[in-house]
Design an enzyme around this catalytic site. Structure first.
Site, PDB file in Angstrom:
ATOM      1  N   GLY A  13       0.787  -1.123  -0.057  1.00  0.00           N
ATOM      2  CA  GLY A  13       0.084  -0.128   0.022  1.00  0.00           C
ATOM      3  C   GLY A  13       0.882   1.199   0.049  1.00  0.00           C
ATOM      4  N   SER A  14       2.201   1.257  -0.687  1.00  0.00           N
ATOM      5  CA  SER A  14       2.684   2.546  -0.546  1.00  0.00           C
ATOM      6  C   SER A  14       2.176   3.546  -1.410  1.00  0.00           C
ATOM      7  CB  SER A  14       4.207   2.290  -0.935  1.00  0.00           C
ATOM      8  OG  SER A  14       4.568   1.869  -2.417  1.00  0.00           O
ATOM      9  N   ARG A  92      -5.356  -8.832  -8.626  1.00  0.00           N
ATOM     10  CA  ARG A  92      -6.443  -9.659  -9.336  1.00  0.00           C
ATOM     11  C   ARG A  92      -6.968  -8.869 -10.651  1.00  0.00           C
ATOM     12  NH1 ARG A  92      -9.902 -13.600  -6.667  1.00  0.00           N
ATOM     13  NH2 ARG A  92     -11.474 -12.918  -7.862  1.00  0.00           N
ATOM     14  N   LEU A  94      -9.891  -7.188 -12.741  1.00  0.00           N
ATOM     15  CA  LEU A  94     -11.207  -6.848 -12.579  1.00  0.00           C
ATOM     16  C   LEU A  94     -12.337  -7.612 -13.379  1.00  0.00           C
ATOM     17  CD1 LEU A  94     -11.217  -2.950 -11.654  1.00  0.00           C
ATOM     18  CD2 LEU A  94     -11.677  -4.934 -10.178  1.00  0.00           C
ATOM     19  N   HIS A 110       1.046   0.943 -12.927  1.00  0.00           N
ATOM     20  CA  HIS A 110       1.770  -0.419 -13.484  1.00  0.00           C
ATOM     21  C   HIS A 110       3.226  -0.014 -13.552  1.00  0.00           C
ATOM     22  CE1 HIS A 110       2.564  -4.257 -15.316  1.00  0.00           C
ATOM     23  NE2 HIS A 110       3.199  -3.604 -16.336  1.00  0.00           N
ATOM     24  N   LEU A 145      -5.288  -6.658 -20.444  1.00  0.00           N
ATOM     25  CA  LEU A 145      -4.350  -6.517 -19.109  1.00  0.00           C
ATOM     26  C   LEU A 145      -3.358  -5.142 -19.508  1.00  0.00           C
ATOM     27  CD1 LEU A 145      -2.908  -8.001 -17.119  1.00  0.00           C
ATOM     28  CD2 LEU A 145      -1.715  -9.315 -18.749  1.00  0.00           C
ATOM     29  N   ASP A 146      -3.388  -4.374 -18.550  1.00  0.00           N
ATOM     30  CA  ASP A 146      -2.726  -3.435 -18.609  1.00  0.00           C
ATOM     31  C   ASP A 146      -2.799  -2.585 -19.910  1.00  0.00           C
ATOM     32  OD1 ASP A 146      -1.651  -3.893 -16.079  1.00  0.00           O
ATOM     33  OD2 ASP A 146      -0.193  -5.292 -16.723  1.00  0.00           O
TER      34      ASP A 146
HETATM   35  C1  GAR Z   1       3.686  -1.417  -7.141  1.00  0.00           C
HETATM   36  O1  GAR Z   1       4.877  -1.370  -7.616  1.00  0.00           O
HETATM   37  C2  GAR Z   1       2.624  -1.454  -8.393  1.00  0.00           C
HETATM   38  O2  GAR Z   1       3.085  -0.638  -9.547  1.00  0.00           O
HETATM   39  C3  GAR Z   1       2.704  -2.936  -8.654  1.00  0.00           C
HETATM   40  O3  GAR Z   1       2.733  -3.512  -7.471  1.00  0.00           O
HETATM   41  C4  GAR Z   1       3.286  -2.340  -6.627  1.00  0.00           C
HETATM   42  C5  GAR Z   1       2.361  -2.293  -5.261  1.00  0.00           C
HETATM   43  O4  GAR Z   1       3.253  -1.592  -4.325  1.00  0.00           O
HETATM   44  N1  GAR Z   1       1.425  -3.056  -9.406  1.00  0.00           N
HETATM   45  C6  GAR Z   1       1.595  -4.048 -10.350  1.00  0.00           C
HETATM   46  O5  GAR Z   1       2.316  -4.539 -10.520  1.00  0.00           O
HETATM   47  C7  GAR Z   1       0.338  -4.465 -10.891  1.00  0.00           C
HETATM   48  N2  GAR Z   1       0.380  -4.846 -12.099  1.00  0.00           N
HETATM   49  P1  GAR Z   1       2.463  -0.851  -3.257  1.00  0.00           P
HETATM   50  O6  GAR Z   1       1.334  -1.825  -2.669  1.00  0.00           O
HETATM   51  O7  GAR Z   1       3.417  -0.493  -2.062  1.00  0.00           O
HETATM   52  O8  GAR Z   1       1.484   0.352  -3.827  1.00  0.00           O
END
Ligand code: GAR
Length: 218
Positions: A13-14, A92, A94, A110, A145-146
């Site tokens: 969750g940053s 996941r 959506l 992403h 996807l993305d």
């Molecule tokens: C982040 O780097 C985000 O870009 C990535 O997961 C991490 C979550 O970090 N998301 C993906 O790869 C989605 N395809 P966070 O929980 O600290 O925000």
């Protein structure tokens, strides 16, 4: 009018924290995160939400089939009358029902310069490919996807000393800059969608400058 935001998370969750901080510090005005929803009960993101007095909801994927799970998310979104849905480290896919209900109102972050390196472990994919420039993307979510229209991107150089971990950390710093900025632009009504192109209204430049990005996270 306040734009009501929900954030879907799976882990640390940053990025959620960066957006919370931007709202609390009034960098994003007229917006509130009303609920954070996680598909994992242990997600630290839920704790971050609670620390800031935000409703934190764990929806157990084990209790639903795929369609049922999406409906459960939609129910929460309706319950809180949500305007904007943010995916922040949500691992996941959506379902189409949510995407249709919230067309151009769902964003994702992403950790790669899309359309390169979609899917999981994007930073590793880029590192192993040997790119000299990596980065991150905020985009609207569509059925692929993305693959939805790109709102903002930020790039980082890859240097010889880099490991996957150092590169990932440098990309993450940029994520914490461009995600809140994309949310701000949405909330201020400054995103205009023309097909695949998302135009940024009233900006002198599409470049995101680093000085907007200090002090976004804990
Ligand atoms: C982040 O780097 C985000 O870009 C990535 O997961 C991490 C979550 O970090 N998301 C993906 O790869 C989605 N395809 P966070 O929980 O600290 O925000």
């Amino acid at each position: 009018m306040t734009v009501k935001i929900a954030v879907l998370v799976s882990g640390r969750g940053s990025n959620l924290q960066a957006i919370i901080n931007s709202i609390e510090k009034d960098r994003i005005k007229n917006a509130a995160i009303n609920v954070v929803i996680s598909n994992r009960t242990v997600a630290y993101a839920l704790e971050r939400a609670r620390n800031h007095g935000i409703n934190a909801v764990f929806l157990d994927p084990g209790k639903y089939d795929k369609t049922g799970y999406d409906r459960a998310i939609l129910d929460v979104l309706k319950q809180y009358d949500i305007d904007l849905l943010l995916l922040a480290g949500y691992f996941r896919l959506l379902g189409n029902e949510i995407i249709e209900a919230y067309r151009y109102r769902i964003m994702n972050i992403h950790p790669a310069l899309l359309p390169a390196f979609k899917g999981l472990h994007a930073q590793r994919q880029a590192f192993e490919y040997g790119v000299k420039v990596a980065g991150c993307t905020v985009h609207f979510v569509d059925e692929g996807l993305d693959s939805g229209p790109i709102i903002l991107q930020s790039c980082v150089p890859v240097i010889s000393e880099d490991t996957e971990e150092t590169l990932t950390a440098r990309i993450l710093e940029k994520e914490h800059i461009i995600y809140p900025e994309a949310v701000r632009l949405f909330v201020e009504g400054k995103l205009k969608i023309e097909g695949r192109n998302v135009l940024l209204l009233n900006r002198v430049t599409d470049q995101i400058h680093d000085q907007t990005g200090t002090d976004f996270t804990d």
